[in-house]
Design an enzyme around this catalytic site. Structure first.
Site, PDB file in Angstrom:
ATOM      1  N   HIS A 199      -2.954  16.998 -23.473  1.00  0.00           N
ATOM      2  CA  HIS A 199      -3.675  17.524 -22.312  1.00  0.00           C
ATOM      3  C   HIS A 199      -4.377  18.846 -22.615  1.00  0.00           C
ATOM      4  O   HIS A 199      -5.374  19.181 -21.991  1.00  0.00           O
ATOM      5  CB  HIS A 199      -2.745  17.605 -21.101  1.00  0.00           C
ATOM      6  CG  HIS A 199      -2.523  16.256 -20.506  1.00  0.00           C
ATOM      7  ND1 HIS A 199      -1.434  15.480 -20.841  1.00  0.00           N
ATOM      8  CD2 HIS A 199      -3.295  15.501 -19.685  1.00  0.00           C
ATOM      9  CE1 HIS A 199      -1.546  14.317 -20.208  1.00  0.00           C
ATOM     10  NE2 HIS A 199      -2.653  14.309 -19.498  1.00  0.00           N
ATOM     11  N   GLU A 441      -1.604   2.167 -17.902  1.00  0.00           N
ATOM     12  CA  GLU A 441      -1.372   3.036 -19.059  1.00  0.00           C
ATOM     13  C   GLU A 441      -0.028   2.762 -19.719  1.00  0.00           C
ATOM     14  O   GLU A 441       0.364   3.450 -20.651  1.00  0.00           O
ATOM     15  CB  GLU A 441      -1.528   4.522 -18.722  1.00  0.00           C
ATOM     16  CG  GLU A 441      -1.365   4.902 -17.289  1.00  0.00           C
ATOM     17  CD  GLU A 441      -1.666   6.365 -17.007  1.00  0.00           C
ATOM     18  OE1 GLU A 441      -2.286   7.061 -17.819  1.00  0.00           O
ATOM     19  OE2 GLU A 441      -1.249   6.814 -15.934  1.00  0.00           O
ATOM     20  N   ASP A 465      -2.582   7.154 -22.697  1.00  0.00           N
ATOM     21  CA  ASP A 465      -1.175   6.769 -22.628  1.00  0.00           C
ATOM     22  C   ASP A 465      -0.957   5.334 -23.079  1.00  0.00           C
ATOM     23  O   ASP A 465       0.065   5.033 -23.707  1.00  0.00           O
ATOM     24  CB  ASP A 465      -0.644   6.954 -21.198  1.00  0.00           C
ATOM     25  CG  ASP A 465      -0.274   8.402 -20.952  1.00  0.00           C
ATOM     26  OD1 ASP A 465       0.420   8.982 -21.803  1.00  0.00           O
ATOM     27  OD2 ASP A 465      -0.709   8.965 -19.942  1.00  0.00           O
ATOM     28  N   CYS A 512     -10.596   5.406 -18.221  1.00  0.00           N
ATOM     29  CA  CYS A 512     -10.738   6.853 -18.034  1.00  0.00           C
ATOM     30  C   CYS A 512     -10.045   7.667 -19.124  1.00  0.00           C
ATOM     31  O   CYS A 512      -9.951   8.878 -19.025  1.00  0.00           O
ATOM     32  CB  CYS A 512     -10.235   7.261 -16.650  1.00  0.00           C
ATOM     33  SG  CYS A 512      -8.502   6.908 -16.402  1.00  0.00           S
TER      34      CYS A 512
HETATM   35  C1  PEP Z   1      -4.774   8.401 -19.850  1.00  0.00           C
HETATM   36  O1  PEP Z   1      -3.562   8.327 -20.058  1.00  0.00           O
HETATM   37  O2  PEP Z   1      -5.637   7.812 -20.555  1.00  0.00           O
HETATM   38  C2  PEP Z   1      -5.283   9.212 -18.745  1.00  0.00           C
HETATM   39  C3  PEP Z   1      -6.543   9.193 -18.414  1.00  0.00           C
HETATM   40  O3  PEP Z   1      -4.397  10.039 -18.109  1.00  0.00           O
HETATM   41  P1  PEP Z   1      -3.883  11.419 -18.754  1.00  0.00           P
HETATM   42  O4  PEP Z   1      -4.688  11.684 -19.997  1.00  0.00           O
HETATM   43  O5  PEP Z   1      -4.065  12.470 -17.742  1.00  0.00           O
HETATM   44  O6  PEP Z   1      -2.457  11.130 -19.055  1.00  0.00           O
HETATM   45 MG    MG Z   2      -2.200   9.094 -18.605  1.00  0.00          MG
END
Ligand code: PEP
Ligand code: MG
Length: 593
Positions: A199, A441, A465, A512
């Site tokens: 993140h 995910e 994920d 995403c």
């Molecule tokens: C993902 O896991 O691809 C996602 C978009 O969520 P995050 O990166 O916030 O875990």
């Molecule tokens: Mg995620």
């Protein structure tokens, strides 16, 4: 006169956020002793002394705990260092001097402690004796621990007081620390640890600053004030660059700026292939203040609002009103475009000071995201109420993170239903038909996508994920980066399965995760049938350019072929060649640099 260095040193890490930065290094971990002066009232002196005593006790317990663990694992000699640390905390002179200073200067405990500590360190540093020098680093280590206890979360706000344009160098930066760097003065950041989809990397992208993570020993090789060049695209850091290298990178910076200017003129044209297939390009949104970027790059909506960042860097939880105001603002700003608000995804590598979670051995497999919300229904309900109320002001949808199967989806929907009932009873306006989506995910979600599709309004595939959990590779661990393969056949099969299940049920599916902003892999995803992408806003022009340069019929064929390959590397090589054949300009930007 700046110091001259004959040899530049090149470090290689994981490219986490693109761009080039040039400036001076600021080593975060060595700055822990920068403590602002804080005066206290005479009646607060005793409280400050008690705070100091408590911090010392906590530090002692902490060191003792580490020592016991090491003793049990590797035996006595390795644990001796901790005896030296404990001795520092038993040094009556040091402790008494701090207390005296709190009394005489009427200053905060952290302020008195850091002044005394720095004096000790300065004395030790002047003495040419190896043993004494070691004592100096013991004092520093222990001092840092005590300060951490004294200052708690307020250390996070040190970023606000950083001076000048600097490149942050740290062993690690937590996502919440990264959020506080939303300041123009930070040119870039570099860390020893961390992977491409951690993140922290995601926040770097949304801040629009280049970042290189997973550099292993950057904090040892870089000193404060060193002049650095960071190439976030290649994951390269150059320490003490020569004049010639600086000139080269300045030229490169100009080229990037020109290229970015040139692709920005596609802002208002659709992301449509040459044979007329359209794909939606939405923005991922983390930090307030990103809205101008979202608009500048032509996002068609917010495909993922990572709400947890709104909860960070504060000691309390955001109230319903605060959340409602924030969600409403973005809904109004983006109207009539859609804003997909993801409910709280905490745990894994994201923690809050306001929610005390028990330490877990494997946080990514523990109480994270929807699990946590189901365990803490009041926190969840507050957020749901705020989101529902915001639906009255724009085109708002909601999605749940980390759903592992229909059971969790039903449990979450049950709570949502209760919240809706209450709002209705009270006559509060909200959109009864707010779309409710599921993030895919976890492999279990992809495997049950047919069942989930019957009960969800849309899917959004979180590849960051999905890859982590499918391949059993920690997304934040730079040492595992070689195993983190987005094109791995298992990942592609799960994605295909999800898309097919969604389309069979007549619902749309988006991606995403970071995979969506990789122009080669995005073509595989589009070829597999994805309806829209959501990514950091600055990546949108590049992906739009890629989409507009190819035919859907071609990438559909390529995606079928990619599914027959055996490794992620084969997939990427195959796609590179295939795309270059049908669209010679596809990689023209990289080729020019
Ligand atoms: C993902 O896991 O691809 C996602 C978009 O969520 P995050 O990166 O916030 O875990
Ligand atoms: Mg995620």
């Amino acid at each position: 006169m700046p110091k001259k260095f004959d040899n530049e040193v090149v470090l290689k890490g994981i490219p986490a956020a693109p761009g080039i930065a040039m400036g001076h290094a600021f080593l975060l971990d060595q700055q822990d002793f920068i403590v602002s002066d804080r005066m206290v009232l005479p009646e607060e002196v005793l409280i400050e002394i008690a705070r100091f005593e408590e911090a010392v006790l906590k530090t002692k317990a902490e060191i003792q705990g580490v020592k016991d663990k090491i003793m049990a694992k590797v035996g006595g000699s390795d644990a001796q260092i901790f005896d030296a640390h404990l001795l520092v905390l038993e040094d009556c002179m040091l402790i008494d001097e701090v207390k005296k200073r709190i009394r005489s200067e009427q200053c905060g405990a952290e302020c008195a402690f850091s002044q005394v500590l720095n004096r000790y360190i300065a004395i030790f540093d002047k003495i040419e004796d190896e043993y004494i020098k070691e004592r100096s680093s013991d004092v520093s280590d222990v001092g840092r621990r005590v300060l951490k206890h004294l200052m708690g979360e307020s250390r996070l706000h040190d970023f606000e007081t950083l001076l000048g344009e600097i490149i942050i160098v740290a062993h690690d930066i937590s996502p919440s620390d990264a959020v506080t760097m939303y300041s123009k003065r930070i040119l870039s950041f570099l860390t020893d640890v961390g992977g491409r989809t951690a993140h922290t990397a995601i926040i770097a992208k949304s801040l629009g600053v280049p970042a290189v993570l997973g550099l292993n020993d950057a904090t040892l090789r870089i000193s404060n004030q060193d002049y650095l060049i960071v190439d976030g695209r290649k994951g390269v850091v150059i320490i003490h660059p020569t004049e010639e290298t600086k000139r080269l990178y300045l030229k490169e910076q100009t080229k990037i700026a020109q290229y970015e200017g040139s692709i920005l003129n596609t802002r208002d044209v659709p992301a449509e292939t040459q044979d007329g297939r359209r794909v939606g390009l939405m923005a991922n949104f983390e930090i307030h203040g990103e809205i101008p970027g979202v608009k500048k790059y032509g996002a068609e909506g917010i495909g993922l609002y990572r709400t947890e960042f709104f909860y960070m860097n504060r000691l309390d939880l955001p109230t319903e009103e605060e959340q409602y105001a924030a969600y409403r603002k973005i809904a109004e700003e983006m109207n009539p475009n859609q804003v997909i608000i993801r409910t709280l995804d905490l745990g894994g590598d994201k923690f809050l000071s306001s929610i005390q979670l028990p330490k877990e051995m494997t946080p990514f497999l523990g109480s994270r995201a929807i699990r946590l919300c189901l365990e803490e229904p009041e926190i969840f309900r507050t957020q749901l109420r705020a989101i529902l109320r915001a639906t009255a002001h724009g085109n708002v949808a909601l999605m749940y993170p980390m759903i592992a199967g229909p059971g969790e989806l039903r449990a979450a929907n049950e709570i949502l239903k209760g919240v809706k009932d209450r709002l209705r009873e009270k006559g509060v306006a909200f959109n009864e038909r707010m779309p409710v989506g599921v993030m895919i995910e976890v492999p279990a979600a992809a495997m049950t996508a047919d069942l989930l599709a019957k009960e969800a309004d849309f899917f959004s595939i979180g590849t960051n994920d999905l890859i982590q959990y499918t391949l059993a590779v920690d997304r934040t661990n730079e040492k595992m980066a070689q195993f983190y393969e987005p094109g791995h056949p298992a990942v592609l099969r799960l994605i295909r399965r999800t898309i097919n299940a969604a389309h069979d049920a007549g619902i749309k599916v988006s991606v995403c995760g970071e995979m969506a902003s990789d122009q080669t892999l995005a073509m595989v995803l589009m070829g597999l049938g994805v309806d829209s992408f959501s990514m950091s806003p600055s990546s949108i022009p590049q992906i739009k350019r890629a989409v507009r340069s190819i035919k859907f019929a071609d990438i559909e064929e390529f995606a079928k072929e990619a599914l027959r390959l055996s490794t992620g590397q084969e997939v990427e090589e195959y796609m590179n060649n295939a795309l270059k054949k049908v669209a010679p300009d596809f990689y023209s930007y990289e080729a020019k640099l």
